[in-house]
Design a protein around this motif. Structure first.
Motif, PDB file in Angstrom:
ATOM      1  N   ASP A 104       0.828  -1.206   0.000  1.00  0.00           N
ATOM      2  CA  ASP A 104       0.000   0.000   0.000  1.00  0.00           C
ATOM      3  C   ASP A 104       0.869   1.266   0.000  1.00  0.00           C
ATOM      4  O   ASP A 104       0.653   2.183  -0.808  1.00  0.00           O
ATOM      5  N   VAL A 105       1.862   1.296   0.904  1.00  0.00           N
ATOM      6  CA  VAL A 105       2.711   2.491   0.997  1.00  0.00           C
ATOM      7  C   VAL A 105       3.501   2.685  -0.295  1.00  0.00           C
ATOM      8  O   VAL A 105       3.598   3.803  -0.820  1.00  0.00           O
ATOM      9  N   ARG A 106       4.041   1.611  -0.829  1.00  0.00           N
ATOM     10  CA  ARG A 106       4.780   1.713  -2.098  1.00  0.00           C
ATOM     11  C   ARG A 106       3.903   2.257  -3.218  1.00  0.00           C
ATOM     12  O   ARG A 106       4.329   3.070  -4.028  1.00  0.00           O
ATOM     13  N   GLY A 107       2.649   1.788  -3.255  1.00  0.00           N
ATOM     14  CA  GLY A 107       1.714   2.262  -4.276  1.00  0.00           C
ATOM     15  C   GLY A 107       1.444   3.752  -4.143  1.00  0.00           C
ATOM     16  O   GLY A 107       1.396   4.483  -5.142  1.00  0.00           O
ATOM     17  N   ARG A 108       1.296   4.205  -2.900  1.00  0.00           N
ATOM     18  CA  ARG A 108       1.037   5.631  -2.665  1.00  0.00           C
ATOM     19  C   ARG A 108       2.244   6.486  -3.030  1.00  0.00           C
ATOM     20  O   ARG A 108       2.101   7.592  -3.556  1.00  0.00           O
ATOM     21  N   ILE A 109       3.425   5.972  -2.730  1.00  0.00           N
ATOM     22  CA  ILE A 109       4.645   6.712  -3.097  1.00  0.00           C
ATOM     23  C   ILE A 109       4.730   6.839  -4.619  1.00  0.00           C
ATOM     24  O   ILE A 109       4.992   7.916  -5.158  1.00  0.00           O
ATOM     25  N   ALA A 110       4.482   5.735  -5.301  1.00  0.00           N
ATOM     26  CA  ALA A 110       4.572   5.747  -6.767  1.00  0.00           C
ATOM     27  C   ALA A 110       3.548   6.709  -7.361  1.00  0.00           C
ATOM     28  O   ALA A 110       3.857   7.478  -8.284  1.00  0.00           O
ATOM     29  N   ALA A 111       2.323   6.693  -6.817  1.00  0.00           N
ATOM     30  CA  ALA A 111       1.275   7.584  -7.337  1.00  0.00           C
ATOM     31  C   ALA A 111       1.635   9.047  -7.094  1.00  0.00           C
ATOM     32  O   ALA A 111       1.463   9.897  -7.976  1.00  0.00           O
ATOM     33  N   ALA A 112       2.153   9.337  -5.901  1.00  0.00           N
ATOM     34  CA  ALA A 112       2.521  10.724  -5.587  1.00  0.00           C
ATOM     35  C   ALA A 112       3.667  11.185  -6.482  1.00  0.00           C
ATOM     36  O   ALA A 112       3.685  12.327  -6.949  1.00  0.00           O
ATOM     37  N   ALA A 113       4.610  10.287  -6.739  1.00  0.00           N
ATOM     38  CA  ALA A 113       5.741  10.644  -7.603  1.00  0.00           C
ATOM     39  C   ALA A 113       5.243  10.939  -9.010  1.00  0.00           C
ATOM     40  O   ALA A 113       5.566  11.981  -9.596  1.00  0.00           O
ATOM     41  N   ARG A 114       4.419  10.050  -9.557  1.00  0.00           N
ATOM     42  CA  ARG A 114       3.922  10.252 -10.923  1.00  0.00           C
ATOM     43  C   ARG A 114       3.115  11.527 -11.035  1.00  0.00           C
ATOM     44  O   ARG A 114       3.240  12.268 -12.005  1.00  0.00           O
ATOM     45  N   ALA A 115       2.292  11.800 -10.012  1.00  0.00           N
ATOM     46  CA  ALA A 115       1.466  13.024 -10.035  1.00  0.00           C
ATOM     47  C   ALA A 115       2.339  14.272 -10.085  1.00  0.00           C
ATOM     48  O   ALA A 115       1.928  15.314 -10.578  1.00  0.00           O
ATOM     49  N   ALA A 116       3.563  14.153  -9.546  1.00  0.00           N
ATOM     50  CA  ALA A 116       4.470  15.307  -9.534  1.00  0.00           C
ATOM     51  C   ALA A 116       5.422  15.269 -10.725  1.00  0.00           C
ATOM     52  O   ALA A 116       6.368  16.059 -10.787  1.00  0.00           O
ATOM     53  N   GLY A 117       5.199  14.336 -11.638  1.00  0.00           N
ATOM     54  CA  GLY A 117       6.078  14.230 -12.799  1.00  0.00           C
ATOM     55  C   GLY A 117       7.442  13.668 -12.455  1.00  0.00           C
ATOM     56  O   GLY A 117       8.428  13.924 -13.151  1.00  0.00           O
ATOM     57  N   ARG A 118       7.513  12.902 -11.360  1.00  0.00           N
ATOM     58  CA  ARG A 118       8.784  12.319 -10.937  1.00  0.00           C
ATOM     59  C   ARG A 118       8.788  10.820 -11.200  1.00  0.00           C
ATOM     60  O   ARG A 118       7.738  10.182 -11.225  1.00  0.00           O
ATOM     61  N   ASN A 119       9.986  10.262 -11.312  1.00  0.00           N
ATOM     62  CA  ASN A 119      10.143   8.817 -11.464  1.00  0.00           C
ATOM     63  C   ASN A 119      10.081   8.162 -10.078  1.00  0.00           C
ATOM     64  O   ASN A 119      10.901   8.475  -9.214  1.00  0.00           O
ATOM     65  N   PRO A 120       9.118   7.261  -9.848  1.00  0.00           N
ATOM     66  CA  PRO A 120       9.005   6.606  -8.529  1.00  0.00           C
ATOM     67  C   PRO A 120      10.302   5.912  -8.101  1.00  0.00           C
ATOM     68  O   PRO A 120      10.566   5.775  -6.902  1.00  0.00           O
ATOM     69  N   ALA A 121      11.117   5.509  -9.062  1.00  0.00           N
ATOM     70  CA  ALA A 121      12.378   4.840  -8.724  1.00  0.00           C
ATOM     71  C   ALA A 121      13.339   5.776  -7.993  1.00  0.00           C
ATOM     72  O   ALA A 121      14.294   5.326  -7.361  1.00  0.00           O
ATOM     73  N   ASN A 122      13.071   7.079  -8.062  1.00  0.00           N
ATOM     74  CA  ASN A 122      13.949   8.037  -7.376  1.00  0.00           C
ATOM     75  C   ASN A 122      13.517   8.324  -5.947  1.00  0.00           C
ATOM     76  O   ASN A 122      14.050   9.236  -5.306  1.00  0.00           O
ATOM     77  N   VAL A 123      12.555   7.566  -5.441  1.00  0.00           N
ATOM     78  CA  VAL A 123      12.139   7.713  -4.039  1.00  0.00           C
ATOM     79  C   VAL A 123      12.381   6.385  -3.330  1.00  0.00           C
ATOM     80  O   VAL A 123      11.835   5.354  -3.728  1.00  0.00           O
ATOM     81  N   THR A 124      13.195   6.417  -2.297  1.00  0.00           N
ATOM     82  CA  THR A 124      13.488   5.205  -1.524  1.00  0.00           C
ATOM     83  C   THR A 124      12.700   5.222  -0.221  1.00  0.00           C
ATOM     84  O   THR A 124      12.717   6.215   0.515  1.00  0.00           O
ATOM     85  N   LEU A 125      12.010   4.125   0.030  1.00  0.00           N
ATOM     86  CA  LEU A 125      11.248   3.986   1.273  1.00  0.00           C
ATOM     87  C   LEU A 125      12.152   3.414   2.360  1.00  0.00           C
ATOM     88  O   LEU A 125      12.675   2.299   2.227  1.00  0.00           O
ATOM     89  N   VAL A 126      12.344   4.199   3.433  1.00  0.00           N
ATOM     90  CA  VAL A 126      13.071   3.707   4.600  1.00  0.00           C
ATOM     91  C   VAL A 126      12.021   3.211   5.598  1.00  0.00           C
ATOM     92  O   VAL A 126      11.231   3.998   6.116  1.00  0.00           O
TER      93      VAL A 126
END
Ligand SMILES: *Cc1c(COP(=O)(O)O)cnc(C)c1O
Length: 224
Positions: free
Chosen positions: A10-32
């Motif tokens: 769930d958290v990974r999905g939300r991170i990916a959605a937030a990244a895409r909405a901002a025009g960012r690549n989800p791969a550039n966000v690391t979940l600690v």
């Protein structure tokens, strides 16, 4: 699937959605995944489904949990996200891959000396007290540029980014925007910001690391 694995998806999905909405690549966000107060069994649930990056805020607690986990998963990466006392620097450099809480000259000097001695250079983040709260750790925004320069030039620390914990009662977006701006100004590519309540906002504002605990593991016991 374990409950932990469910929350992780769930958290990974939300991170990916937030990244895409901002025009960012989800791969550039690391979940600690912040596992403080939770047992090694909870960490193993996430390791079992491929997660590898964890955060702890106390050196001693991490020393009790992580050496065995790292032995089983050599590619596990551990971040120190809590205050570091100079008398714990040796243990911290030995165990952690990243130290997110560098916030004073004496600590920077002590870390540099220990890294040279140990021949191990964990990535460092400078913690910024963006809310200028008297009780909170972190360098004040006005002192940041000089402190970053001292860490890099005088101490030769491997500084990769900035970290902040906004005041609980303020709009976090203002703090996240400020931190991202200060990182860019100092030529730092990594920005660690956002916790369970606000990591999607942080991703929209440029976080490259988000530190999420309770949204993955559930509520904590009192001590942290
Ligand atoms: C505990 C902690 C987190 C995670 O907090 P949650 O609200 O549980 O996601 C993030 N960063 C730091 C520095 C922490 O101490």
């Amino acid at each position: 699937m374990s409950e932990g694995a469910d929350h992780l998806a769930d958290v990974r999905g939300r991170i990916a959605a937030a990244a895409r909405a901002a025009g960012r690549n989800p791969a550039n966000v690391t979940l600690v995944a912040v596992s403080k107060t939770h047992g090694a069994d909870r960490v193993r649930e996430l390791l079992a489904v491929g997660h590898r990056v964890f955060g702890e805020n106390r050196v001693q607690e991490a020393e009790e949990k992580f050496p065995a986990l790292k032995a089983d998963y050599p590619d596990l990466k551990l971040h120190l996200i809590g205050p570091l006392q100079t008398n714990k620097v040796r243990e911290a450099v030995a165990l952690f891959d990243t130290i997110e809480s560098v916030d004073r000259e004496r600590l920077a000097a002590s870390l540099a000396k220990e890294m040279a001695r140990a021949g191990k250079w964990p990535d460092c983040f400078i913690q910024v007290n963006t809310g200028e709260e008297p009780q909170k750790a972190g360098v004040l925004p006005a002192d940041l540029d000089a402190f970053v320069a001292a860490c890099r030039d005088a101490h030769k620390l491997p500084v990769v980014g900035l970290m902040c914990i906004p005041p609980v009662d303020e709009e976090p977006a203002l703090h996240f925007a400020l931190l991202a701006k200060m990182a860019a100004r100092n030529g730092l590519l990594q920005v660690s910001m956002g916790m369970s309540a606000d990591y999607e906002i942080a991703v929209r504002l440029g976080a490259t690391y988000v530190r999420v605990g309770s949204a993955l593991f559930g509520a904590r016991q009192a001590h942290a």
